[in-house]
Enzyme design. Sequence first.
Site, PDB file in Angstrom:
ATOM      1  N   GLU A 103       0.968  -1.308   0.386  1.00 12.40           N
ATOM      2  CA  GLU A 103       0.355  -0.030  -0.145  1.00 12.40           C
ATOM      3  C   GLU A 103       0.894   0.888  -0.522  1.00 12.40           C
ATOM      4  OE1 GLU A 103      -4.051   1.686   2.610  1.00 12.40           O
ATOM      5  OE2 GLU A 103      -2.006   0.546   3.896  1.00 12.40           O
ATOM      6  N   LYS A 125     -10.409   2.971  -1.672  1.00 14.11           N
ATOM      7  CA  LYS A 125     -10.403   2.075  -0.830  1.00 14.11           C
ATOM      8  C   LYS A 125     -12.159   2.209   0.408  1.00 14.11           C
ATOM      9  CE  LYS A 125      -7.534   1.963   3.961  1.00 14.11           C
ATOM     10  NZ  LYS A 125      -6.382   2.999   4.773  1.00 14.11           N
ATOM     11  N   CYS A 183      -5.314  -2.393   2.931  1.00 15.04           N
ATOM     12  CA  CYS A 183      -5.256  -2.610   4.516  1.00 15.04           C
ATOM     13  C   CYS A 183      -6.528  -2.404   5.464  1.00 15.04           C
ATOM     14  CB  CYS A 183      -4.775  -1.500   4.820  1.00 15.04           C
ATOM     15  SG  CYS A 183      -3.276  -1.534   6.091  1.00 15.04           S
TER      16      CYS A 183
END
Length: 299
Positions: A44, A117, A154
């Site tokens: 990431e 995200k 993540c």
Amino acid sequence: MMRNVTVAATQMIGGWNVDENIARGERLVRDAAAKGAQIILLQELFERNYFCQKQKPDYLAFATTVAENKAVAHFTKIAKELNVVLPISIYEKAGNCLYNSVVIIDADGENLGTYRKSHIPDGPGYSEKYYFTPGDTGFKVFATKYAKIGVGICWDQWFPECARSMALMGAELLFYPTAIGSEPHDPTISSRDHWQRTQQGHAAANLMPLIASNRIGTETEGDYHITFYGSSFIADETGAKVQEAGETEEAVLVHTFDLDAVAATRRAWGIFRDRRIDLYGAVLTKDGETKQPTTQGGN
């Protein structure tokens, strides 16, 4: 029938120099491709240090559009040259919003689209709500040359709904680029094993291989520092780790899956056949009782 696909997880140390980090990433990608990898995951926000430890207005300028992003432009050429699929993590600027995004580059260099995200964390050393707008793309599955892949980012990996949604949408492999390590406010906390087990559970519950890439090294921001614990891994469809990196060294992990065999196993277990969506209404609430209005993206 047999449909073998070789995947790779990588991990490397960060740094503030974007060009140097892109070069490090390219070296790992080339190494993985030389070992036969066809879909290769980088960590990431690999273009620079993890800048979210502190809230600094100057760091907001790091965001670029997809079209202007150096890493996307560079790895588009690399993907085409090496005939590999590359999910590329970037800090994306779109209008007046800034996103933590992954751009999926297919093996011919085609941009297959962007995932933003969905779940944005906020805590000491991980001040992402300051930097990122909650993603508005919803979960996505990308039909690449080699497989249909789902990509979370993540904090997304802590939510079973993310993995299950991508599995329901037809994903054959799950990928999670990550930046996670120590907790600046409490050095006694280690989430390394918990982090791995959570994702191994996603693989097992969905009978689907999962590939996770994390960063390594200690990064300092004022009175804060995070030591990223690496431990990137590849899990098979039962959740077992079939490849795992150490906590401190650069690594390239490679593993081959027969996706037809995995699909046969998934069907045989009947997990998706026996789902009871008529009983899952509580998942659409925050308190287990009150249904929330339907909105695009998340808050």
